[in-house]
Design an enzyme around this catalytic site. Structure first.
Site, short mmCIF file in Angstrom:
data_model
loop_
_atom_site.label_atom_id
_atom_site.label_comp_id
_atom_site.label_asym_id
_atom_site.label_seq_id
_atom_site.Cartn_x
_atom_site.Cartn_y
_atom_site.Cartn_z
N GLU A 195 -2.39 -26.84 19.09
CA GLU A 195 -1.31 -28.02 20.16
C GLU A 195 -1.19 -27.10 21.26
OE1 GLU A 195 -1.63 -25.43 17.35
OE2 GLU A 195 0.03 -23.82 17.73
N LYS A 253 -0.88 -15.65 10.14
CA LYS A 253 -2.53 -15.65 9.77
C LYS A 253 -3.27 -14.24 8.51
CE LYS A 253 -0.69 -17.95 12.47
NZ LYS A 253 0.60 -19.45 12.15
N ASP A 286 -2.27 -23.55 8.37
CA ASP A 286 -2.18 -24.21 10.57
C ASP A 286 -3.59 -23.20 10.79
OD1 ASP A 286 -0.54 -24.72 13.10
OD2 ASP A 286 -2.12 -25.20 13.14
N ASN A 287 -4.01 -23.18 11.64
CA ASN A 287 -4.48 -22.31 12.30
C ASN A 287 -5.69 -21.73 12.18
OD1 ASN A 287 -0.75 -21.32 13.13
ND2 ASN A 287 -2.13 -22.52 14.54
N ASP A 320 2.21 -21.70 8.16
CA ASP A 320 2.26 -21.93 9.28
C ASP A 320 3.05 -20.45 10.27
OD1 ASP A 320 3.37 -23.78 12.35
OD2 ASP A 320 1.87 -22.88 11.96
O1 LIG Z 1 1.15 -17.08 15.25
C1 LIG Z 1 1.35 -17.88 15.11
N1 LIG Z 1 2.33 -17.86 13.79
C2 LIG Z 1 3.50 -17.26 13.61
C3 LIG Z 1 4.16 -16.96 13.89
C4 LIG Z 1 5.08 -16.03 13.03
C5 LIG Z 1 5.95 -15.84 12.32
C6 LIG Z 1 6.37 -15.71 11.09
C7 LIG Z 1 7.53 -15.98 10.08
C8 LIG Z 1 7.18 -16.02 9.43
C9 LIG Z 1 8.26 -15.96 7.74
C10 LIG Z 1 8.49 -15.06 7.10
N2 LIG Z 1 7.69 -14.13 6.50
C11 LIG Z 1 6.78 -14.00 7.92
C12 LIG Z 1 7.22 -14.73 8.91
S1 LIG Z 1 6.07 -14.43 10.57
C13 LIG Z 1 0.77 -18.99 15.43
C14 LIG Z 1 -0.20 -18.16 17.40
C15 LIG Z 1 -0.47 -19.73 17.49
C16 LIG Z 1 -1.63 -18.90 18.66
C17 LIG Z 1 -2.85 -20.00 18.96
C18 LIG Z 1 -3.24 -19.59 19.96
C19 LIG Z 1 -2.30 -18.06 21.00
F1 LIG Z 1 -3.54 -17.89 21.84
C20 LIG Z 1 -1.12 -18.30 20.47
C21 LIG Z 1 -1.01 -18.08 19.95
C22 LIG Z 1 0.07 -20.86 17.55
C23 LIG Z 1 0.24 -21.74 16.28
O2 LIG Z 1 -0.30 -22.77 15.98
C24 LIG Z 1 0.92 -20.74 14.88
O3 LIG Z 1 1.22 -20.82 14.13
MG LIG Z 2 0.72 -22.76 13.71
#
Ligand SMILES: O=C(NCCCCc1cc2ccncc2s1)c1cc(-c2ccc(F)cc2)cc(O)c1O
Ligand SMILES: [Mg+2]
Length: 214
Positions: free
Chosen positions: A199, A144, A169-170, A141
């Protein structure tokens, strides 16, 4: 008055939640995101699918990539058998700080451990850091575009075993096309898609469950 969204989510939980009640923590965060402000937790609809996969798999060890506020760590942690462990990786220290407080509020700080750092840095260190040989379940998660390279890194580091369940997820929104193509075409995986919604919206999204065949 919380400066960031995770801090506002935590303040809402501390004000409206029931300390030590993980089910209530999940519902309270969902109410915040459904009525106050959207946040990128796996959420209630996809969360029901996550619950089903966790209960079917009954994993003793879980690795989560991308903690954010700790919602999915609490959601999965609340279903684990005593003695099971969930390790969750978060690279944003501010997110990790909030997540640790959410997880402690839910009473799951014994089962759930938050490690701060990037997946590329932490995954190769996990065997040394933890006395875990392989994981029974992985929840993807995080970024992506990192799902595919990090899955290959997990394979190379010997952290998967025959039957390890990868749940992503996603895979529709924002989408992970290269990861989907890989797990659906590789002979090393048996994949199944679970259509759902993004979500707290009615936009199409989905989870992909892929069993590692070794
Ligand atoms: O980017 C998303 N989730 C990742 C955040 C990146 C954080 C990281 C954690 C980490 C730990 C270790 N190494 C590297 C990394 S990088 C995410 C985005 C949307 C979304 C959907 C539609 C939209 F209009 C806008 C956002 C929905 C979701 O469920 C998500 O999970
Ligand atoms: Mg997600």
């Amino acid at each position: 008055t919380g400066r960031t969204r995770p801090e506002r989510l935590l303040q809402y939980l501390q004000k409206n939640g029931t300390r030590g009640d993980a089910n209530n923590v999940v519902d309270t965060i969902d109410r915040f995101c459904g009525t106050v402000e959207w946040a990128m937790n796996v959420g209630g609809e996809k969360g029901k699918i996550v619950d089903k996969v966790v209960l079917e798999t009954n994993p003793g060890t879980v690795l989560e990539l991308g903690t954010y506020c700790g919602y999915s760590a609490v959601r999965m942690g609340r279903l684990l058998a005593p003695g099971s462990r969930l390790i969750t990786l978060e690279m944003n220290p501010a997110y990790a700080k909030v997540a640790k407080e959410v997880i402690a509020f839910a009473g799951l700080d014994k089962q759930v451990e938050v490690l701060v750092g990037s997946t590329t840095e932490l995954i190769p260190q996990l065997k040394k850091k933890l006395d875990i040989d392989t994981f029974d379940m992985i929840f993807l998660d995080h970024w992506k575009q990192s799902y595919l390279p990090d899955t290959k890194l997990l394979e190379e580091c010997g952290l998967l075993r025959k039957g390890t369940v990868l749940l992503a997820d996603n895979v529709i929104c924002p989408g992970t096309p290269d990861y989907l193509q890989y797990v659906r075409s590789s002979p090393k995986y048996l994949s199944q898609h679970f259509p759902s919604v993004l979500e707290y919206t009615n936009a199409p999204d989905g989870l992909e469950k892929s069993v590692y065949l070794g």
